[in-house]
Scaffold this motif. Structure first.
Motif, PDB file in Angstrom:
ATOM      1  N   VAL A 116       0.861  -1.189   0.000  1.00 52.70           N
ATOM      2  CA  VAL A 116       0.000   0.000   0.000  1.00 52.70           C
ATOM      3  C   VAL A 116       0.898   1.240   0.000  1.00 52.70           C
ATOM      4  O   VAL A 116       2.116   1.136   0.075  1.00 52.70           O
TER       5      VAL A 116
ATOM      6  N   THR B 135      -1.247   5.771   3.284  1.00 53.82           N
ATOM      7  CA  THR B 135      -2.260   4.882   3.876  1.00 53.82           C
ATOM      8  C   THR B 135      -1.742   4.270   5.167  1.00 53.82           C
ATOM      9  O   THR B 135      -2.464   4.190   6.162  1.00 53.82           O
TER      10      THR B 135
ATOM     11  N   LEU C  63     -10.389   7.720   7.200  1.00 55.16           N
ATOM     12  CA  LEU C  63      -9.822   6.891   6.140  1.00 55.16           C
ATOM     13  C   LEU C  63     -10.768   5.745   5.783  1.00 55.16           C
ATOM     14  O   LEU C  63     -11.186   4.979   6.640  1.00 55.16           O
TER      15      LEU C  63
ATOM     16  N   VAL D 110     -10.808   2.384   4.194  1.00 57.28           N
ATOM     17  CA  VAL D 110      -9.935   1.297   3.767  1.00 57.28           C
ATOM     18  C   VAL D 110     -10.542  -0.011   4.247  1.00 57.28           C
ATOM     19  O   VAL D 110     -11.217  -0.049   5.283  1.00 57.28           O
TER      20      VAL D 110
END
Length: 331
Positions: free
Chosen positions: A13, A17, A28, A30
């Motif tokens: 990643v 991130t 975030l 994710v």
């Protein structure tokens, strides 16, 4: 020393991130799979924040003891977030620290100035901690009885606020999905929220034991508890459930959706923790927001005071407030 870039390369990643996940950025978006991969990689590489340390505290070393395994911690981010707060504050103060998980031996703790114990512990385990250091702060367990300082979320008002919200929405048939844990030496530990729920519902003549389901603090267990409720209760399924963790709620939502039970029109769900994944589920989870990082920071501040005191201090209990956040999973 491992860097954010090292973690990013291994996890596949971007460094940005990784940074946002490690700093518990709730904005975030994710996947849970990616989040866990980053956290496990960081743990494997023994990543440490490189923030400049306070040289005055350079010699102070803290043992951070976690009552669950590393895998369990990542399956329910509540305890991870608490530990994250502890480690951030230790870094801020220039303390070094050693992590001890459920499946680690206490022999791993060598020459520490204090212990921060996260989770639930038996009297025998607490005595073992005392043999290592008299300076102990517990997080998430009331240990005044053992004469040790502790930091807790406001369980009392959290549960009451959830129940009152359901009642205000004319949902008086209220169920509970909750986990039960045990200590490393096999002692079962009751959850304060169960007793608060039970007593408050009894006082309002709303308690129904058929609506109580006990499992583990995981999504799989939440799924199984909800399936059991659907199977056993059928049309008598409660109008609402309080789930004692986001993970439990996520599993329950899946079971209700598979059974074509509409959330929140037929069943409302409010969870506990409000970790970063709560707002990204479908429907987005209503949840009790627990300021877990603040709990960790407060525990480090308490251990600092204890270590620096000229003489033993009386044990203190600090209650950290919570907030009820209403989203799409409840009326």
């Amino acid at each position: 020393m491992a860097t954010i870039k090292d973690i990013a390369n291994l996890a596949g990643v971007s460094p940005a991130t990784v940074s946002r996940v490690l700093n518990y950025d709730e904005t975030l978006s994710v996947s849970e799979k990616t989040r866990k991969k980053i956290l496990l990689t960081a743990e494997k590489l023994e990543y440490r924040n490189n923030r400049k340390k306070n040289s005055k505290n350079k010699a102070i070393k803290i043992a951070i003891v976690q009552w669950c395994t590393q895998e369990e911690e990542l399956n329910d981010l509540y305890y991870f977030s608490i530990r994250n707060g502890v480690e951030k504050q230790c870094t801020e103060l220039g303390y070094s620290f050693v992590r001890v998980f459920y499946n680690d031996s206490l022999d791993k703790i060598q020459r520490v100035d204090g212990i921060i114990a996260i989770g639930k512990y038996s009297a025998a385990e607490i005595k073992n901690f005392e043999k290592i250091s008299p300076n102990i702060v517990f997080i998430d367990q009331d240990t005044l009885l053992y004469n040790h300082t502790c930091v807790l979320p406001d369980f009392q008002n959290s549960v009451i606020n959830v129940i009152n919200h359901f009642i205000e929405c004319n949902q008086k048939k209220i169920g509970l999905l909750i986990g039960k844990g045990s200590t490393k030496d096999g002692q079962e530990m009751s959850d304060d929220r169960f007793h608060i729920f039970e007593n408050y519902m009894w006082d309002r003549k709303l308690y129904n034991s058929d609506y109580i389901f006990i499992g583990k603090f995981s999504a799989d267990s939440g799924y199984q508890m909800a399936q059991k409720a659907i199977s056993q209760l059928g049309e008598k399924l409660p109008q609402a459930f309080f789930a004692a963790s986001d993970a439990i709620a996520i599993g329950a939502v899946k079971a209700f959706q598979e059974a074509n039970i509409n959330i929140p029109k037929r069943v409302s769900i409010i969870s506990f923790n409000d970790t970063s994944i709560a707002k990204y589920t479908y429907p987005a989870l209503s949840s009790i927001k627990v300021y877990t990082e603040e709990m960790g920071i407060e525990a480090v501040n308490k251990i600092q005071t204890i270590i620096s005191a000229a003489k033993p201090r009386p044990a203190e209990k600090t209650i950290i407030k919570t907030d009820l956040v209403i989203r799409d999973s409840s009326l």
